[in-house]
Design a protein around this motif. Sequence first.
Motif, PDB file in Angstrom:
ATOM      1  N   LEU A 124      41.915  38.761  41.896  1.00 24.07           N
ATOM      2  CA  LEU A 124      41.903  40.268  42.104  1.00 24.07           C
ATOM      3  C   LEU A 124      40.345  40.572  41.458  1.00 24.07           C
ATOM      4  CD1 LEU A 124      43.259  42.709  42.955  1.00 24.07           C
ATOM      5  CD2 LEU A 124      43.893  43.124  40.540  1.00 24.07           C
ATOM      6  N   THR A 125      39.928  40.234  40.500  1.00 26.39           N
ATOM      7  CA  THR A 125      38.469  40.426  40.118  1.00 26.39           C
ATOM      8  C   THR A 125      37.480  40.065  40.723  1.00 26.39           C
ATOM      9  OG1 THR A 125      38.675  38.608  38.126  1.00 26.39           O
ATOM     10  CG2 THR A 125      39.407  40.869  37.387  1.00 26.39           C
ATOM     11  N   GLN A 126      37.611  39.024  41.375  1.00 27.76           N
ATOM     12  CA  GLN A 126      36.691  38.405  42.322  1.00 27.76           C
ATOM     13  C   GLN A 126      36.933  38.831  43.728  1.00 27.76           C
ATOM     14  OE1 GLN A 126      35.885  34.309  41.701  1.00 27.76           O
ATOM     15  NE2 GLN A 126      36.976  34.543  39.667  1.00 27.76           N
ATOM     16  N   ALA A 127      38.111  38.778  44.212  1.00 32.88           N
ATOM     17  CA  ALA A 127      38.216  39.027  45.720  1.00 32.88           C
ATOM     18  C   ALA A 127      38.587  40.469  46.053  1.00 32.88           C
ATOM     19  CB  ALA A 127      39.048  38.061  46.264  1.00 32.88           C
ATOM     20  N   GLY A 128      39.210  41.196  44.806  1.00 32.23           N
ATOM     21  CA  GLY A 128      39.605  42.697  45.018  1.00 32.23           C
ATOM     22  C   GLY A 128      41.126  42.755  45.838  1.00 32.23           C
ATOM     23  N   ARG A 129      41.488  41.317  46.246  1.00 32.04           N
ATOM     24  CA  ARG A 129      42.921  41.465  46.430  1.00 32.04           C
ATOM     25  C   ARG A 129      43.639  40.241  46.225  1.00 32.04           C
ATOM     26  NH1 ARG A 129      42.787  38.885  51.819  1.00 32.04           N
ATOM     27  NH2 ARG A 129      40.804  38.075  52.352  1.00 32.04           N
ATOM     28  N   ILE A 130      44.934  40.210  46.477  1.00 31.85           N
ATOM     29  CA  ILE A 130      45.862  39.183  46.191  1.00 31.85           C
ATOM     30  C   ILE A 130      46.399  38.488  47.433  1.00 31.85           C
ATOM     31  CG2 ILE A 130      48.053  38.405  45.121  1.00 31.85           C
ATOM     32  CD1 ILE A 130      47.494  40.467  43.077  1.00 31.85           C
ATOM     33  N   THR A 131      46.405  37.245  47.591  1.00 31.83           N
ATOM     34  CA  THR A 131      46.697  36.576  48.855  1.00 31.83           C
ATOM     35  C   THR A 131      48.031  35.692  48.546  1.00 31.83           C
ATOM     36  OG1 THR A 131      45.268  34.656  48.460  1.00 31.83           O
ATOM     37  CG2 THR A 131      44.661  36.446  49.605  1.00 31.83           C
ATOM     38  N   LEU A 132      48.622  35.148  49.642  1.00 29.76           N
ATOM     39  CA  LEU A 132      49.806  34.428  49.747  1.00 29.76           C
ATOM     40  C   LEU A 132      49.506  32.881  48.995  1.00 29.76           C
ATOM     41  CD1 LEU A 132      52.778  33.755  50.108  1.00 29.76           C
ATOM     42  CD2 LEU A 132      51.940  32.831  52.643  1.00 29.76           C
ATOM     43  N   VAL A 133      48.464  32.502  49.134  1.00 28.64           N
ATOM     44  CA  VAL A 133      48.116  31.109  48.426  1.00 28.64           C
ATOM     45  C   VAL A 133      47.897  31.341  46.978  1.00 28.64           C
ATOM     46  CG1 VAL A 133      47.130  30.115  50.611  1.00 28.64           C
ATOM     47  CG2 VAL A 133      45.548  31.513  49.030  1.00 28.64           C
ATOM     48  N   GLY A 134      47.293  32.486  46.840  1.00 24.40           N
ATOM     49  CA  GLY A 134      47.126  33.148  45.330  1.00 24.40           C
ATOM     50  C   GLY A 134      48.429  33.167  44.676  1.00 24.40           C
ATOM     51  N   VAL A 135      49.367  33.680  45.291  1.00 21.49           N
ATOM     52  CA  VAL A 135      50.794  33.918  44.767  1.00 21.49           C
ATOM     53  C   VAL A 135      51.394  32.283  44.607  1.00 21.49           C
ATOM     54  CG1 VAL A 135      53.139  34.845  45.220  1.00 21.49           C
ATOM     55  CG2 VAL A 135      51.227  36.340  45.604  1.00 21.49           C
ATOM     56  N   LEU A 136      51.267  31.532  45.551  1.00 18.15           N
ATOM     57  CA  LEU A 136      51.854  30.221  45.234  1.00 18.15           C
ATOM     58  C   LEU A 136      51.206  29.589  44.273  1.00 18.15           C
ATOM     59  CD1 LEU A 136      51.859  29.264  49.059  1.00 18.15           C
ATOM     60  CD2 LEU A 136      54.052  29.796  47.680  1.00 18.15           C
ATOM     61  N   GLY A 137      49.816  29.802  44.048  1.00 13.04           N
ATOM     62  CA  GLY A 137      49.191  28.921  43.174  1.00 13.04           C
ATOM     63  C   GLY A 137      49.804  29.592  41.663  1.00 13.04           C
ATOM     64  N   ALA A 138      49.939  30.898  41.509  1.00  8.72           N
ATOM     65  CA  ALA A 138      50.220  31.595  40.232  1.00  8.72           C
ATOM     66  C   ALA A 138      51.599  31.314  40.143  1.00  8.72           C
ATOM     67  CB  ALA A 138      50.333  33.152  40.412  1.00  8.72           C
ATOM     68  N   ILE A 139      52.565  31.172  40.784  1.00  6.08           N
ATOM     69  CA  ILE A 139      54.007  30.800  40.390  1.00  6.08           C
ATOM     70  C   ILE A 139      53.862  29.197  40.007  1.00  6.08           C
ATOM     71  CG2 ILE A 139      56.454  30.243  41.336  1.00  6.08           C
ATOM     72  CD1 ILE A 139      55.774  32.365  43.365  1.00  6.08           C
ATOM     73  N   SER A 140      53.076  28.475  40.699  1.00 13.00           N
ATOM     74  CA  SER A 140      53.054  27.001  40.292  1.00 13.00           C
ATOM     75  C   SER A 140      52.471  26.842  38.937  1.00 13.00           C
ATOM     76  CB  SER A 140      52.172  26.173  41.212  1.00 13.00           C
ATOM     77  OG  SER A 140      52.699  26.182  42.637  1.00 13.00           O
ATOM     78  N   ILE A 141      51.422  27.393  38.507  1.00 14.42           N
ATOM     79  CA  ILE A 141      50.768  27.404  37.333  1.00 14.42           C
ATOM     80  C   ILE A 141      51.683  28.141  36.343  1.00 14.42           C
ATOM     81  CG2 ILE A 141      49.096  28.389  35.923  1.00 14.42           C
ATOM     82  CD1 ILE A 141      48.022  25.949  37.601  1.00 14.42           C
TER      83      ILE A 141
END
Length: 293
Positions: A161-178
């Motif tokens: 969010l601080t870099q792209a200004g938005r959240i995407t689906l791949v970001g969510v999948l990565g966040a849940i995984s981490i």
Amino acid sequence: MATLAQWAEGARPRTLPAAAAPVIVGSAAAYHAGEFSGWLALAALAVALSLQIGVNLANDYSDGIRGTDLERVGPMRLVASGAASPSAVKYAAFGWFGAGALFGLVLVIASAQWWLLAIGVAAIAAAWFYTGGKNPYGYRGLGEVGVFVFFGLVAVLGTQLTQAGRITLVGVLGAISIGLLACALLMVNNIRDIAGDRMAGKMTLAVRMGERNARLSYVAMIAVPILLGSLAAPATGGWSLLVCLLLAPAVLLSIPVLAGAWGRALIMVLSGTGLYELGFALLFAIALVLGAR
């Protein structure tokens, strides 16, 4: 007076690669979304590392003064070993929390995501009250919840969010995984300490679940991220299937856990899990970069 080497060991440097993992994934997700800032990524990394060291020292202090660490196997504890006074360790923890707060403030100002200030305060509070305060939530079996939220969702998605200004689906999948992999680290650590924690009245999730279920949950925590990473294949041109390379390491880590490895035998699993999380982060990040349109 603890030596510099003892302070370094007490900070538990083996946990630092796991602290870097969410920043790697979040930055790659930002790149995949069409935006990336190297210096903002470094600022996020500074926040993550500072808070990780801070929470390690805070846990050393809180568990040490409660006597929880007296029967524990693993890295040296500064307070329990008597190498450093409780007050010194507590103030060192506060110092690292302060450093994390300063780096976080820079990140917020640069990105203009002002509401993240409240998230930062919550993250520091969660780090302290995991084992600190009168009713630490880590002693009530809620440690994995805090780790999943702050070392998974918040760390990855906040970085994106601080870099792209938005959240995407791949970001969510990565966040849940981490988040799941961070929970796996905590789970195997607590499996190792079940006997001592039960005696000390520290009712971690591993203690509450029982040894068998805790071991099974660890296997699920390291396996599900491979599935979630694979689900990002359509958005990455199939590159996210690279995470399937972790199937063999997942099996190797699972075997001793399911076979009933105990005490010091789990230290290698703990270290391997940290590297596994870092490996997932790197493979998923590579997939996001190569699959960016």
